[in-house]
Design a protein around this motif. Structure first.
Motif, PDB file in Angstrom:
ATOM      1  N   THR A   1      -2.151   1.571  13.964  1.00 19.17           N
ATOM      2  CA  THR A   1      -3.022   2.501  13.243  1.00 19.17           C
ATOM      3  C   THR A   1      -4.479   2.109  13.371  1.00 19.17           C
ATOM      4  OG1 THR A   1      -1.249   2.854  11.641  1.00 19.17           O
ATOM      5  CG2 THR A   1      -3.434   3.532  10.997  1.00 19.17           C
TER       6      THR A   1
ATOM      7  N   MET B   1      -6.407  15.003  -0.385  1.00 16.56           N
ATOM      8  CA  MET B   1      -5.276  14.771  -1.285  1.00 16.56           C
ATOM      9  C   MET B   1      -4.811  16.042  -1.997  1.00 16.56           C
ATOM     10  SD  MET B   1      -4.052  11.820  -0.940  1.00 16.56           S
ATOM     11  CE  MET B   1      -2.928  11.836  -2.344  1.00 16.56           C
TER      12      MET B   1
ATOM     13  N   ASN C   1       0.852  -1.198   0.000  1.00 18.99           N
ATOM     14  CA  ASN C   1       0.000   0.000   0.000  1.00 18.99           C
ATOM     15  C   ASN C   1       0.885   1.244   0.000  1.00 18.99           C
ATOM     16  OD1 ASN C   1      -2.238   1.639   0.064  1.00 18.99           O
ATOM     17  ND2 ASN C   1      -3.008   0.917   2.020  1.00 18.99           N
ATOM     18  N   CYS C   2       0.255   2.412  -0.050  1.00 18.19           N
ATOM     19  CA  CYS C   2       0.959   3.707   0.046  1.00 18.19           C
ATOM     20  C   CYS C   2       1.930   3.914  -1.120  1.00 18.19           C
ATOM     21  CB  CYS C   2       1.704   3.840   1.373  1.00 18.19           C
ATOM     22  SG  CYS C   2       0.725   3.401   2.828  1.00 18.19           S
TER      23      CYS C   2
ATOM     24  N   ASN D   1      -2.340  12.966   4.079  1.00 16.94           N
ATOM     25  CA  ASN D   1      -2.991  11.884   3.352  1.00 16.94           C
ATOM     26  C   ASN D   1      -4.199  11.393   4.145  1.00 16.94           C
ATOM     27  OD1 ASN D   1      -3.713   9.531   1.967  1.00 16.94           O
ATOM     28  ND2 ASN D   1      -1.583   9.081   1.440  1.00 16.94           N
ATOM     29  N   PRO D   2      -5.398  11.393   3.555  1.00 17.51           N
ATOM     30  CA  PRO D   2      -6.591  10.939   4.293  1.00 17.51           C
ATOM     31  C   PRO D   2      -6.575   9.453   4.604  1.00 17.51           C
ATOM     32  CG  PRO D   2      -7.136  11.397   1.999  1.00 17.51           C
ATOM     33  CD  PRO D   2      -5.739  11.875   2.205  1.00 17.51           C
ATOM     34  N   ASN D   3      -5.710   8.684   3.940  1.00 22.99           N
ATOM     35  CA  ASN D   3      -5.584   7.250   4.210  1.00 22.99           C
ATOM     36  C   ASN D   3      -4.791   7.063   5.504  1.00 22.99           C
ATOM     37  OD1 ASN D   3      -5.189   4.506   4.278  1.00 22.99           O
ATOM     38  ND2 ASN D   3      -4.328   4.353   2.215  1.00 22.99           N
ATOM     39  N   ARG D   4      -5.495   6.734   6.588  1.00 24.60           N
ATOM     40  CA  ARG D   4      -4.842   6.651   7.893  1.00 24.60           C
ATOM     41  C   ARG D   4      -3.841   5.499   7.979  1.00 24.60           C
ATOM     42  NH1 ARG D   4      -4.652  11.179   9.929  1.00 24.60           N
ATOM     43  NH2 ARG D   4      -3.999  10.170  11.856  1.00 24.60           N
ATOM     44  N   GLU D   5      -3.970   4.503   7.135  1.00 26.49           N
ATOM     45  CA  GLU D   5      -2.998   3.412   7.150  1.00 26.49           C
ATOM     46  C   GLU D   5      -1.632   3.893   6.690  1.00 26.49           C
ATOM     47  OE1 GLU D   5      -2.436  -1.140   5.375  1.00 26.49           O
ATOM     48  OE2 GLU D   5      -4.192   0.076   4.836  1.00 26.49           O
ATOM     49  N   CYS D   6      -1.621   4.869   5.779  1.00 28.57           N
ATOM     50  CA  CYS D   6      -0.367   5.449   5.285  1.00 28.57           C
ATOM     51  C   CYS D   6       0.036   6.700   6.051  1.00 28.57           C
ATOM     52  CB  CYS D   6      -0.504   5.789   3.803  1.00 28.57           C
ATOM     53  SG  CYS D   6      -0.939   4.400   2.756  1.00 28.57           S
ATOM     54  N   ASN D   7      -0.813   7.141   6.944  1.00 36.95           N
ATOM     55  CA  ASN D   7      -0.560   8.382   7.670  1.00 36.95           C
ATOM     56  C   ASN D   7      -0.856   8.178   9.153  1.00 36.95           C
ATOM     57  OD1 ASN D   7      -0.246  11.034   8.532  1.00 36.95           O
ATOM     58  ND2 ASN D   7      -2.246  11.689   7.768  1.00 36.95           N
TER      59      ASN D   7
ATOM     60  N   THR E   1      -7.199   4.794  14.968  1.00 38.99           N
ATOM     61  CA  THR E   1      -8.123   5.490  14.082  1.00 38.99           C
ATOM     62  C   THR E   1      -9.452   5.829  14.712  1.00 38.99           C
ATOM     63  OG1 THR E   1      -7.091   4.439  12.165  1.00 38.99           O
ATOM     64  CG2 THR E   1      -9.291   5.341  11.872  1.00 38.99           C
TER      65      THR E   1
END
Length: 455
Positions: A306, A422, A231-232, A288-294, A310
């Motif tokens: 994470t 984004m 991911n990411c 980044n709205p993707n909390r897995e990458c942020n 969250t």
């Protein structure tokens, strides 16, 4: 008798408040030029507004802000204006948006007024260098009025103004950092040639290695915490591409041909720009709205996964203490102060920043009848900086502060929550690429145009 003395004292203060900048700061800055003092005072207005914004965003301010008529649902309302605002997010962005809107309007107004002022003999120069009390009243008046703006689409429209303005201000920050790095290298090299060369060159080597070491450590941490094996992909591209660009500018800065035409270029400047680029990359990834990458900094420090962190993060709340925001504020304060006192010997930077530090008349030191040294007017023959561009720079700084304190979050259509987006990520990343391109231009321009003077 006491009353008469008090009246005389008030009259003296009034003359200073309505007079020129040197009158305000002559006691504190007896050797400072008029142009520098004026920039410092205007910058202090910006810093004061920033301080007020920080106070407004502190937890616990909701209770006081609800007392403002029509400011939020549950507070005192204005007849005919509906309020559908979640008061829990006021501290997060609404008060900051209005405070920064007021500062932006104030500086944009003066930027428009000061277009094409060429000399301090211009009547508008008197407005630029004086009437501080009335300027402060204007700023206060705009601020008060900003808090009574109906919600509507104000936040969404001003958000996009903030993104564009912040993008431009990041570039200006890079120009100032380039200027600072060149000045730093020039002064230390000159001191090394005139004095203890081993000590000064050791200092240059130490800070160059320190900057590169911090940048390398940042890259390792980025790959470790802001990327995932499956991911990411955007983050992997951002980190890798910016790393390649930083290596390229570092190599170019020490090429023999570049050194021949630009002896002041070197690894110290490249290391500082590399470190700044890594900061902008980090700042972009935190939006980044993707909390897995942020992952939040709190989850990284406390070793919380994470997925566990969250649910506790509400989109309607703003982490005003966010680490990248604090670092951004520190860099902002440094650049604002540096822009106020800078006296650059770099012609390229002077052209980019619309300054001509050597143009004005030095005037020499002035001593008043009371024996005190006075700040001198060094702009009788011509201004040493563009009044209009300086105010435009502060206008952009106001927008940058707004976005930094609100973590570049975007208010939703009902102003009930704030969300990472984004577009904010791409604005920051694109600004880092343009910044690196700008620095590369300062290195190769003397090679491409050998007949121009770039010293």
């Amino acid at each position: 008798m006491g009353a008469c003395m008090a009246l005389c004292s008030l009259a003296s203060c009034a003359s200073c408040l309505c007079g020129s900048a040197p009158c305000l700061l002559c006691g504190c800055c007896p050797f400072t030029n008029n142009s520098t003092v004026t920039r410092l005072v205007f910058s202090s207005f910006l810093l004061l507004g920033t301080l007020v914004s920080v106070i407004m965003i502190l937890p616990g301010m909701e209770t006081q802000l609800r007392k403002i008529p029509g400011f939020c649902q549950g507070g005192t309302t204005i007849p005919g204006i509906e309020n559908h605002v979640n008061c829990d997010v006021i501290v997060g962005y609404k008060s900051v948006y209005r405070m920064c809107f007021a500062m932006a309007c104030f500086f944009f107004l003066f930027s428009a007024i000061m277009i094409r002022v060429r000399s301090s003999k211009d009547p508008r120069a008197t407005i630029q260098n004086g009437f501080w009390f009335f300027k402060f009243l204007i700023l206060v008046g705009i601020t008060v009025g900003a808090f009574f703006i109906p919600d509507g689409t104000f936040h969404n429209v001003w958000f996009y103004f903030g993104i564009v303005g912040s993008f431009m201000f990041i570039l200006i920050q890079l120009i100032l950092l380039i200027d600072f790095a060149h000045s730093w290298n020039e002064v230390w090299v000159r001191n090394a040639e005139e004095g203890n060369s081993k000590c000064w060159f050791s200092g240059l080597l130490f800070f160059t290695i320190l900057h590169y070491a911090l940048a390398f450590a940042a890259i390792v941490l980025f790959y470790l915490y802001y990327t995932k094996p499956d991911n990411c992909a955007e983050h992997k591209f951002f980190i890798s591409f910016n790393l390649i660009l930083c290596v390229i500018i570092s190599v170019v800065s020490i090429l023999p041909k570049v050194q021949d035409v630009s002896p002041q270029s070197g690894l110290l400047q490249s290391s500082l720009i590399t470190l700044y680029t890594m900061y902008v990359t980090w700042s972009a990834m935190t939006n980044n709205p993707n909390r897995e990458c942020n992952p939040s900094l709190l989850s990284l420090v406390s070793n919380v996964s994470t997925a566990e962190a969250t649910p506790t993060s509400s989109p309607g709340m703003v982490q005003w203490w966010d680490a990248q925001g604090i670092v951004g504020l520190i860099i902002f304060l440094f650049c604002t102060f540096y822009a106020s006192i800078r006296s650059s010997s770099n012609a390229q930077v002077n052209r980019l920043m619309q300054t001509e530090e050597g143009k004005g008349s030095g005037g020499g030191e002035e001593v008043g009848e009371d024996g005190l040294r006075r700040v001198v007017d060094n702009e009788e023959e011509g201004v040493t900086y563009s009044y209009s561009f300086f105010h435009f720079h502060l206008f952009l700084a106001s927008l940058y502060i707004m976005m930094t304190l609100t973590n570049w979050y975007k208010p939703d259509t009902t102003t009930q929550a704030m969300q990472s987006t984004m577009p904010a990520v791409w604005v920051k990343i694109c600004s880092s690429w343009l910044s690196l391109a700008l620095y590369m231009w300062t290195l190769v321009a003397p090679l491409i145009f050998p007949n121009r003077d770039f010293n």
